[in-house]
Design a protein around this motif. Structure first.
Motif, PDB file in Angstrom:
ATOM      1  N   MET A   1       0.846  -1.174   0.000  1.00  0.00           N
ATOM      2  CA  MET A   1       0.000   0.000   0.000  1.00  0.00           C
ATOM      3  C   MET A   1       0.891   1.236   0.000  1.00  0.00           C
ATOM      4  SD  MET A   1      -3.266   0.992   0.101  1.00  0.00           S
ATOM      5  CE  MET A   1      -4.076  -0.515   0.584  1.00  0.00           C
ATOM      6  N   PHE A   2       0.599   2.159  -0.902  1.00  0.00           N
ATOM      7  CA  PHE A   2       1.302   3.434  -0.971  1.00  0.00           C
ATOM      8  C   PHE A   2       0.470   4.490  -0.242  1.00  0.00           C
ATOM      9  CE2 PHE A   2       2.671   1.132  -4.735  1.00  0.00           C
ATOM     10  CZ  PHE A   2       4.041   1.327  -4.721  1.00  0.00           C
ATOM     11  N   SER A   3       1.146   5.513   0.288  1.00  0.00           N
ATOM     12  CA  SER A   3       0.407   6.597   0.936  1.00  0.00           C
ATOM     13  C   SER A   3       1.159   7.907   0.803  1.00  0.00           C
ATOM     14  CB  SER A   3       0.152   6.290   2.415  1.00  0.00           C
ATOM     15  OG  SER A   3       1.351   6.281   3.143  1.00  0.00           O
ATOM     16  N   VAL A   4       0.386   8.982   0.826  1.00  0.00           N
ATOM     17  CA  VAL A   4       0.897  10.345   0.868  1.00  0.00           C
ATOM     18  C   VAL A   4       0.098  11.072   1.941  1.00  0.00           C
ATOM     19  CG1 VAL A   4       0.909  12.560  -0.351  1.00  0.00           C
ATOM     20  CG2 VAL A   4       1.717  10.500  -1.504  1.00  0.00           C
ATOM     21  N   THR A   5       0.790  11.829   2.790  1.00  0.00           N
ATOM     22  CA  THR A   5       0.131  12.583   3.847  1.00  0.00           C
ATOM     23  C   THR A   5       0.423  14.066   3.670  1.00  0.00           C
ATOM     24  OG1 THR A   5       0.342  10.725   5.379  1.00  0.00           O
ATOM     25  CG2 THR A   5      -0.061  12.901   6.347  1.00  0.00           C
ATOM     26  N   VAL A   6      -0.618  14.876   3.811  1.00  0.00           N
ATOM     27  CA  VAL A   6      -0.477  16.333   3.802  1.00  0.00           C
ATOM     28  C   VAL A   6      -1.013  16.862   5.125  1.00  0.00           C
ATOM     29  CG1 VAL A   6      -0.528  16.553   1.292  1.00  0.00           C
ATOM     30  CG2 VAL A   6      -2.675  16.659   2.573  1.00  0.00           C
ATOM     31  N   ARG A   7      -0.569  18.041   5.506  1.00  0.00           N
ATOM     32  CA  ARG A   7      -0.885  18.576   6.838  1.00  0.00           C
ATOM     33  C   ARG A   7      -1.431  19.995   6.755  1.00  0.00           C
ATOM     34  NH1 ARG A   7       3.291  17.604  11.609  1.00  0.00           N
ATOM     35  NH2 ARG A   7       1.996  15.741  11.738  1.00  0.00           N
ATOM     36  N   GLU A   8      -2.337  20.285   7.683  1.00  0.00           N
ATOM     37  CA  GLU A   8      -2.919  21.619   7.853  1.00  0.00           C
ATOM     38  C   GLU A   8      -3.113  21.811   9.358  1.00  0.00           C
ATOM     39  OE1 GLU A   8      -3.633  24.871   7.401  1.00  0.00           O
ATOM     40  OE2 GLU A   8      -3.931  24.343   5.303  1.00  0.00           O
ATOM     41  N   HIS A   9      -3.599  22.949   9.768  1.00  0.00           N
ATOM     42  CA  HIS A   9      -3.934  23.163  11.177  1.00  0.00           C
ATOM     43  C   HIS A   9      -5.330  23.764  11.273  1.00  0.00           C
ATOM     44  CE1 HIS A   9      -2.633  27.255  10.258  1.00  0.00           C
ATOM     45  NE2 HIS A   9      -3.338  27.634  11.303  1.00  0.00           N
ATOM     46  N   LEU A  10      -5.920  23.610  12.440  1.00  0.00           N
ATOM     47  CA  LEU A  10      -7.298  24.037  12.662  1.00  0.00           C
ATOM     48  C   LEU A  10      -7.415  24.588  14.076  1.00  0.00           C
ATOM     49  CD1 LEU A  10     -10.361  24.011  11.905  1.00  0.00           C
ATOM     50  CD2 LEU A  10     -10.403  21.639  12.707  1.00  0.00           C
ATOM     51  N   THR A  37      -4.150  11.412   5.091  1.00  0.00           N
ATOM     52  CA  THR A  37      -3.349  10.406   4.396  1.00  0.00           C
ATOM     53  C   THR A  37      -4.208   9.764   3.315  1.00  0.00           C
ATOM     54  OG1 THR A  37      -2.040   9.984   6.375  1.00  0.00           O
ATOM     55  CG2 THR A  37      -2.004   8.282   4.661  1.00  0.00           C
ATOM     56  N   PHE A  38      -3.659   9.764   2.116  1.00  0.00           N
ATOM     57  CA  PHE A  38      -4.332   9.189   0.947  1.00  0.00           C
ATOM     58  C   PHE A  38      -3.620   7.887   0.604  1.00  0.00           C
ATOM     59  CE2 PHE A  38      -4.841  13.713   1.004  1.00  0.00           C
ATOM     60  CZ  PHE A  38      -6.166  13.908   0.677  1.00  0.00           C
ATOM     61  N   ARG A  39      -4.393   6.801   0.380  1.00  0.00           N
ATOM     62  CA  ARG A  39      -3.804   5.482   0.143  1.00  0.00           C
ATOM     63  C   ARG A  39      -4.292   4.880  -1.172  1.00  0.00           C
ATOM     64  NH1 ARG A  39      -4.539   5.647   5.674  1.00  0.00           N
ATOM     65  NH2 ARG A  39      -2.680   5.201   6.865  1.00  0.00           N
ATOM     66  N   ARG A  40      -3.401   4.076  -1.759  1.00  0.00           N
ATOM     67  CA  ARG A  40      -3.770   3.299  -2.943  1.00  0.00           C
ATOM     68  C   ARG A  40      -2.814   2.121  -3.058  1.00  0.00           C
ATOM     69  NH1 ARG A  40      -3.981   7.257  -7.520  1.00  0.00           N
ATOM     70  NH2 ARG A  40      -4.410   5.441  -8.804  1.00  0.00           N
ATOM     71  N   THR A  41      -3.292   1.062  -3.682  1.00  0.00           N
ATOM     72  CA  THR A  41      -2.476  -0.146  -3.808  1.00  0.00           C
ATOM     73  C   THR A  41      -1.424  -0.028  -4.904  1.00  0.00           C
ATOM     74  OG1 THR A  41      -4.150  -1.139  -5.231  1.00  0.00           O
ATOM     75  CG2 THR A  41      -4.250  -1.681  -2.886  1.00  0.00           C
ATOM     76  N   ASP A  42      -1.729   0.707  -5.965  1.00  0.00           N
ATOM     77  CA  ASP A  42      -0.792   0.892  -7.075  1.00  0.00           C
ATOM     78  C   ASP A  42      -0.668   2.370  -7.394  1.00  0.00           C
ATOM     79  OD1 ASP A  42      -0.349  -1.938  -7.739  1.00  0.00           O
ATOM     80  OD2 ASP A  42      -2.456  -1.902  -8.343  1.00  0.00           O
ATOM     81  N   LEU A  43       0.500   2.779  -7.826  1.00  0.00           N
ATOM     82  CA  LEU A  43       0.694   4.163  -8.231  1.00  0.00           C
ATOM     83  C   LEU A  43      -0.064   4.433  -9.522  1.00  0.00           C
ATOM     84  CD1 LEU A  43       4.517   4.501  -7.517  1.00  0.00           C
ATOM     85  CD2 LEU A  43       2.598   5.230  -6.069  1.00  0.00           C
ATOM     86  N   ALA A  45      -0.610   6.521 -13.315  1.00  0.00           N
ATOM     87  CA  ALA A  45       0.199   6.544 -14.533  1.00  0.00           C
ATOM     88  C   ALA A  45       1.419   7.453 -14.404  1.00  0.00           C
ATOM     89  CB  ALA A  45      -0.664   6.987 -15.715  1.00  0.00           C
ATOM     90  N   ASP A  46       1.379   8.420 -13.463  1.00  0.00           N
ATOM     91  CA  ASP A  46       2.512   9.318 -13.239  1.00  0.00           C
ATOM     92  C   ASP A  46       3.403   8.848 -12.091  1.00  0.00           C
ATOM     93  OD1 ASP A  46       1.868  11.284 -15.271  1.00  0.00           O
ATOM     94  OD2 ASP A  46       0.164  11.835 -13.982  1.00  0.00           O
ATOM     95  N   ASN A  47       3.129   7.643 -11.586  1.00  0.00           N
ATOM     96  CA  ASN A  47       3.864   7.063 -10.453  1.00  0.00           C
ATOM     97  C   ASN A  47       3.715   7.856  -9.163  1.00  0.00           C
ATOM     98  OD1 ASN A  47       4.761   4.657 -11.485  1.00  0.00           O
ATOM     99  ND2 ASN A  47       6.679   5.509 -12.269  1.00  0.00           N
ATOM    100  N   ILE A  48       2.516   8.384  -8.935  1.00  0.00           N
ATOM    101  CA  ILE A  48       2.220   9.077  -7.682  1.00  0.00           C
ATOM    102  C   ILE A  48       0.947   8.514  -7.066  1.00  0.00           C
ATOM    103  CG2 ILE A  48       3.399  11.202  -8.364  1.00  0.00           C
ATOM    104  CD1 ILE A  48       0.648  12.453  -8.936  1.00  0.00           C
ATOM    105  N   VAL A  49       0.768   8.787  -5.787  1.00  0.00           N
ATOM    106  CA  VAL A  49      -0.460   8.410  -5.077  1.00  0.00           C
ATOM    107  C   VAL A  49      -1.549   9.421  -5.384  1.00  0.00           C
ATOM    108  CG1 VAL A  49      -1.514   8.133  -2.790  1.00  0.00           C
ATOM    109  CG2 VAL A  49       0.767   7.202  -3.242  1.00  0.00           C
ATOM    110  N   VAL A  50      -1.209  10.697  -5.212  1.00  0.00           N
ATOM    111  CA  VAL A  50      -2.139  11.797  -5.439  1.00  0.00           C
ATOM    112  C   VAL A  50      -1.297  13.050  -5.677  1.00  0.00           C
ATOM    113  CG1 VAL A  50      -2.367  12.448  -2.994  1.00  0.00           C
ATOM    114  CG2 VAL A  50      -4.267  12.873  -4.549  1.00  0.00           C
ATOM    115  N   ASP A  51      -1.843  13.991  -6.383  1.00  0.00           N
ATOM    116  CA  ASP A  51      -1.170  15.269  -6.581  1.00  0.00           C
ATOM    117  C   ASP A  51      -1.091  15.969  -5.227  1.00  0.00           C
ATOM    118  OD1 ASP A  51      -0.972  18.158  -6.938  1.00  0.00           O
ATOM    119  OD2 ASP A  51      -1.334  17.819  -9.072  1.00  0.00           O
ATOM    120  N   ILE A  52       0.127  16.118  -4.703  1.00  0.00           N
ATOM    121  CA  ILE A  52       0.309  16.693  -3.365  1.00  0.00           C
ATOM    122  C   ILE A  52      -0.214  18.127  -3.304  1.00  0.00           C
ATOM    123  CG2 ILE A  52       2.033  17.472  -1.686  1.00  0.00           C
ATOM    124  CD1 ILE A  52       3.638  14.973  -2.320  1.00  0.00           C
TER     125      ILE A  52
END
Length: 132
Positions: A1-10, A37-43, A45-52
């Motif tokens: 599983m691939f993942s990308v995490t982005v952060r904000e504050h509230l 955190t955004f997850r996916r099993t495969d990257l 076509a651009d080899n990314i999880v999500v556009d950061i």
């Protein structure tokens, strides 16, 4: 599983109902670090999880709806204890809606899940995880 995490504050104000909350039943402030955190099993076509950049922007948009507000005065939260756990779910569900609407790009349609963690402090946090 691939993942990308982005952060904000509230930063919010709110109060709770119920003896379990002790002094937090009174109006008080809360400042959270919000990790999505955004997850996916495969990257994609651009080899990314999500556009950061899009993920960061959309998380900021969702969090911005509540930032610097008294949640007790937000109509959709009337009668609701806006606990850390509950807010994590609200944010995750809104991000999921944005994925389905294409706001995170077409590649994001291949995401399999999102989790949102709200850090109340350096020693306490709560998360909500959902599938897409």
């Amino acid at each position: 599983m691939f993942s990308v995490t982005v952060r904000e504050h509230l930063m919010v104000a709110h109060s709770f109902r119920g003896e379990v909350f002790g002094p937090a039943q009174r109006l008080h402030g809360a400042t959270f670090l919000v990790d999505a955190t955004f997850r996916r099993t495969d990257l994609d076509a651009d080899n990314i999880v999500v556009d950061i950049g899009l993920a960061t922007s959309e998380l900021g948009s969702v969090v911005g709806e509540f930032n610097y507000r008294n949640l007790d005065e937000v109509p959709e939260f009337a009668g609701v204890n806006t606990s850390t756990e509950y807010l994590a779910k609200v944010i995750a569900d809104r991000l999921a809606d944005k994925v389905h609407a294409g706001a995170l790009g077409e590649g994001a349609r291949g995401l399999s899940g999102i989790s949102v963690t709200l850090h109340e402090s350096h020693i306490a946090w709560a998360s909500y995880e959902r599938t897409l």
